[in-house]
Design a protein around this motif. Structure first.
Motif, PDB file in Angstrom:
ATOM      1  N   ILE A 111      77.875  49.398  40.673  1.00 39.31           N
ATOM      2  CA  ILE A 111      77.546  47.976  40.543  1.00 39.31           C
ATOM      3  C   ILE A 111      76.220  47.691  41.228  1.00 39.31           C
ATOM      4  CG2 ILE A 111      78.283  45.621  41.071  1.00 39.31           C
ATOM      5  CD1 ILE A 111      81.161  46.665  41.130  1.00 39.31           C
ATOM      6  N   ASP A 112      75.263  47.180  40.441  1.00 36.54           N
ATOM      7  CA  ASP A 112      73.995  46.737  41.011  1.00 36.54           C
ATOM      8  C   ASP A 112      74.021  45.244  41.311  1.00 36.54           C
ATOM      9  OD1 ASP A 112      72.563  49.251  40.793  1.00 36.54           O
ATOM     10  OD2 ASP A 112      72.536  48.901  38.628  1.00 36.54           O
ATOM     11  N   ILE A 113      74.708  44.483  40.444  1.00 36.87           N
ATOM     12  CA  ILE A 113      74.729  43.021  40.557  1.00 36.87           C
ATOM     13  C   ILE A 113      76.170  42.560  40.417  1.00 36.87           C
ATOM     14  CG2 ILE A 113      73.961  40.852  39.501  1.00 36.87           C
ATOM     15  CD1 ILE A 113      71.686  42.665  38.194  1.00 36.87           C
ATOM     16  N   LEU A 114      76.627  41.724  41.349  1.00 35.68           N
ATOM     17  CA  LEU A 114      77.957  41.121  41.256  1.00 35.68           C
ATOM     18  C   LEU A 114      77.792  39.619  41.385  1.00 35.68           C
ATOM     19  CD1 LEU A 114      81.056  41.275  41.124  1.00 35.68           C
ATOM     20  CD2 LEU A 114      81.049  41.573  43.617  1.00 35.68           C
ATOM     21  N   VAL A 115      78.176  38.901  40.332  1.00 32.49           N
ATOM     22  CA  VAL A 115      78.129  37.439  40.347  1.00 32.49           C
ATOM     23  C   VAL A 115      79.564  36.952  40.482  1.00 32.49           C
ATOM     24  CG1 VAL A 115      77.474  35.353  39.103  1.00 32.49           C
ATOM     25  CG2 VAL A 115      76.083  37.422  38.883  1.00 32.49           C
ATOM     26  N   ASN A 116      79.876  36.356  41.625  1.00 36.50           N
ATOM     27  CA  ASN A 116      81.220  35.835  41.859  1.00 36.50           C
ATOM     28  C   ASN A 116      81.254  34.385  41.409  1.00 36.50           C
ATOM     29  OD1 ASN A 116      83.809  35.443  42.642  1.00 36.50           O
ATOM     30  ND2 ASN A 116      83.364  35.291  44.813  1.00 36.50           N
ATOM     31  N   ASN A 117      81.671  34.197  40.174  1.00 32.79           N
ATOM     32  CA  ASN A 117      81.690  32.878  39.566  1.00 32.79           C
ATOM     33  C   ASN A 117      83.110  32.395  39.302  1.00 32.79           C
ATOM     34  OD1 ASN A 117      80.420  30.647  37.952  1.00 32.79           O
ATOM     35  ND2 ASN A 117      81.604  31.641  36.366  1.00 32.79           N
ATOM     36  N   ALA A 118      84.108  33.159  39.689  1.00 31.83           N
ATOM     37  CA  ALA A 118      85.497  32.772  39.400  1.00 31.83           C
ATOM     38  C   ALA A 118      85.857  31.498  40.127  1.00 31.83           C
ATOM     39  CB  ALA A 118      86.435  33.898  39.819  1.00 31.83           C
ATOM     40  N   GLY A 119      86.623  30.694  39.456  1.00 31.07           N
ATOM     41  CA  GLY A 119      87.068  29.450  40.059  1.00 31.07           C
ATOM     42  C   GLY A 119      87.529  28.493  38.981  1.00 31.07           C
ATOM     43  N   THR A 120      87.950  27.359  39.406  1.00 28.43           N
ATOM     44  CA  THR A 120      88.427  26.367  38.449  1.00 28.43           C
ATOM     45  C   THR A 120      88.039  24.976  38.933  1.00 28.43           C
ATOM     46  OG1 THR A 120      90.347  25.555  37.257  1.00 28.43           O
ATOM     47  CG2 THR A 120      90.695  26.178  39.550  1.00 28.43           C
ATOM     48  N   ASN A 121      88.031  24.061  38.018  1.00 29.48           N
ATOM     49  CA  ASN A 121      87.760  22.681  38.361  1.00 29.48           C
ATOM     50  C   ASN A 121      88.994  21.886  37.999  1.00 29.48           C
ATOM     51  OD1 ASN A 121      86.762  20.190  38.899  1.00 29.48           O
ATOM     52  ND2 ASN A 121      85.339  20.111  37.186  1.00 29.48           N
ATOM     53  N   ALA A 122      89.883  21.736  38.954  1.00 31.87           N
ATOM     54  CA  ALA A 122      91.107  20.979  38.745  1.00 31.87           C
ATOM     55  C   ALA A 122      91.095  19.801  39.710  1.00 31.87           C
ATOM     56  CB  ALA A 122      92.323  21.858  38.970  1.00 31.87           C
ATOM     57  N   PRO A 123      90.462  18.694  39.319  1.00 33.48           N
ATOM     58  CA  PRO A 123      90.373  17.549  40.224  1.00 33.48           C
ATOM     59  C   PRO A 123      91.748  17.005  40.583  1.00 33.48           C
ATOM     60  CG  PRO A 123      89.061  17.213  38.229  1.00 33.48           C
ATOM     61  CD  PRO A 123      89.836  18.456  38.033  1.00 33.48           C
ATOM     62  N   LEU A 124      91.919  16.722  41.840  1.00 28.32           N
ATOM     63  CA  LEU A 124      93.170  16.155  42.332  1.00 28.32           C
ATOM     64  C   LEU A 124      92.844  14.843  43.043  1.00 28.32           C
ATOM     65  CD1 LEU A 124      94.744  19.387  43.846  1.00 28.32           C
ATOM     66  CD2 LEU A 124      95.303  18.313  41.675  1.00 28.32           C
ATOM     67  N   PRO A 125      93.794  13.933  43.084  1.00 23.01           N
ATOM     68  CA  PRO A 125      93.547  12.675  43.780  1.00 23.01           C
ATOM     69  C   PRO A 125      93.365  12.910  45.287  1.00 23.01           C
ATOM     70  CG  PRO A 125      95.813  12.783  43.006  1.00 23.01           C
ATOM     71  CD  PRO A 125      95.108  13.994  42.484  1.00 23.01           C
ATOM     72  N   MET A 126      92.460  12.180  45.875  1.00 25.18           N
ATOM     73  CA  MET A 126      92.251  12.283  47.318  1.00 25.18           C
ATOM     74  C   MET A 126      93.385  11.585  48.033  1.00 25.18           C
ATOM     75  SD  MET A 126      88.156  11.774  47.585  1.00 25.18           S
ATOM     76  CE  MET A 126      88.190  11.735  49.345  1.00 25.18           C
ATOM     77  N   VAL A 127      93.856  12.193  49.099  1.00 20.69           N
ATOM     78  CA  VAL A 127      94.991  11.633  49.845  1.00 20.69           C
ATOM     79  C   VAL A 127      94.478  10.803  50.991  1.00 20.69           C
ATOM     80  CG1 VAL A 127      97.065  12.182  51.144  1.00 20.69           C
ATOM     81  CG2 VAL A 127      96.390  13.576  49.191  1.00 20.69           C
TER      82      VAL A 127
END
Length: 98
Positions: free
Chosen positions: A82-98
């Motif tokens: 591996i020369d290049i590793l782009v860590n882009n994993a994730g999700t956008n799951a908006p939750l209500p602020m408490v």
């Protein structure tokens, strides 16, 4: 669709690049830009169906169905060059602020 390459992806011929979250959205765009710059790209994502659709559209980009949250995932990277590793994993799951 090919785009004019930004400076950060020029001169990557022959380099190996792995992009997590690489089957859609920003990860897909990064994977495509790296491949367009000549890198040997592997897009990593959890969704095999999404990866299959991506592979059909971009056969020059390898795919790997994996969950980077799996504790064994880092072990599966050890044997790879591996020369290049782009860590882009994730999700956008908006939750209500408490």
């Amino acid at each position: 669709m090919r785009h004019e390459l930004p400076v950060w992806v020029q001169g990557l011929e022959g380099r190996s690049a792995y992009v997590t979250g690489g089957s859609k959205g920003l990860g897909r765009a990064i994977a495509e830009a790296l491949a367009d710059a000549g890198a040997k790209v592997t897009a990593i994502a959890r969704d095999p169906a999404g990866l299959a659709a991506f592979a059909a559209a971009r056969p020059d980009i390898a795919t790997w169905a994996a969950d980077i949250c799996d504790p064994n995932f880092p072990l599966s990277l050890e044997a790879r060059d591996i020369d290049i590793l782009v860590n882009n994993a994730g999700t956008n799951a908006p939750l209500p602020m408490v």
